[in-house]
Enzyme design. Structure first.
Site, short mmCIF file in Angstrom:
data_model
loop_
_atom_site.label_atom_id
_atom_site.label_comp_id
_atom_site.label_asym_id
_atom_site.label_seq_id
_atom_site.Cartn_x
_atom_site.Cartn_y
_atom_site.Cartn_z
N THR A 27 4.51 4.91 -2.67
CA THR A 27 5.62 5.87 -2.56
C THR A 27 6.73 5.51 -3.52
O THR A 27 7.29 6.38 -4.20
CB THR A 27 6.11 5.92 -1.11
OG1 THR A 27 5.05 6.42 -0.27
CG2 THR A 27 7.33 6.82 -0.96
N LYS A 75 0.84 -1.20 0.00
CA LYS A 75 0.00 0.00 0.00
C LYS A 75 0.88 1.25 0.00
O LYS A 75 1.36 1.67 -1.04
CB LYS A 75 -0.99 -0.04 1.16
CG LYS A 75 -1.98 -1.20 0.97
CD LYS A 75 -3.10 -1.17 1.93
CE LYS A 75 -4.05 -2.32 1.62
NZ LYS A 75 -5.22 -2.32 2.45
N CYS A 76 1.11 1.86 1.15
CA CYS A 76 1.84 3.13 1.19
C CYS A 76 3.29 3.01 0.73
O CYS A 76 3.81 3.93 0.10
CB CYS A 76 1.74 3.75 2.57
SG CYS A 76 0.03 4.19 2.99
N CYS A 77 3.94 1.89 1.01
CA CYS A 77 5.33 1.73 0.57
C CYS A 77 5.40 1.58 -0.94
O CYS A 77 6.20 2.24 -1.61
CB CYS A 77 5.98 0.54 1.26
SG CYS A 77 6.16 0.73 3.04
#
Length: 188
Positions: free
Chosen positions: A127, A122-124
């Site tokens: 990014t 998700k966020c990793c």
């Protein structure tokens, strides 16, 4: 693309390593060595005086353990130490937080980043994808991230380890170079 020469050392971007992810409501996770690997990366970057960016998810969802003012919003011990920039975000990408991560990297001539943290897929991953699209030489440290089992559209469960494996396949060679902690530390 970064507008300044990529002469600076890579920035370590540590995404959402918050105590709220220890809440049992997230379910089963993979990679029990994640936090130890993140701390090893942080030690290396901090000891060398290289740039460290910490990212914190400030959830806007009612009842989220990551919501500001909740104990789970805090960064985990050891992660919460010395850093050069703290980015607060409410969405998946650290590049859509405050202060502006891209502008901060550009102002320092940083052309390469190393991404680790929670959650892998998700966020990793988001990014890392954005970093690659913005022209950064991006390394994604797979064993310095973890995620949780997730429901498939048919109601079955996709194991966290499978989600991490797919993230590595999605990123490697297109958005980032996927490496393990020992490889990253051995190359420093």
């Amino acid at each position: 693309m970064p507008s300044t020469p990529a002469t600076a050392r890579p920035a370590l971007i540590v995404v959402d390593v918050q105590t709220g992810f220890d809440d049992p409501r997230w379910g089963a996770r993979d990679n029990p060595d994640c936090e130890a690997n993140i701390l090893a990366l942080l030690r290396s970057w901090r000891d060398a005086g290289d740039p460290v960016v910490l990212v914190r998810h400030d959830s806007v969802s009612e009842g989220s353990p990551l919501r500001p003012g909740q104990p789970g919003n805090a960064l985990k011990p050891g992660v919460d130490g010395a850093h050069d920039l703290l980015v607060s975000k409410t969405v998946n990408s650290a590049f859509y937080g405050a202060p502006d991560l891209h502008a901060w990297l550009q102002a320092r001539g940083i052309g390469s980043v190393v991404v680790c943290g929670i959650q892998t897929n998700k966020c990793c991953e988001t990014t890392a994808r954005m970093a690659g699209n913005l022209g950064y030489d991006t390394t994604f440290v797979l064993d310095a991230s973890h995620t949780f089992d997730a429901p498939d559209l048919d109601g079955t469960t996709i194991p966290a380890a499978e989600l991490a494996r797919v993230t590595a396949a999605n990123l490697h060679g297109e958005f980032a170079t996927v490496r393990m902690t020992d490889e990253v530390l051995g190359a420093r």
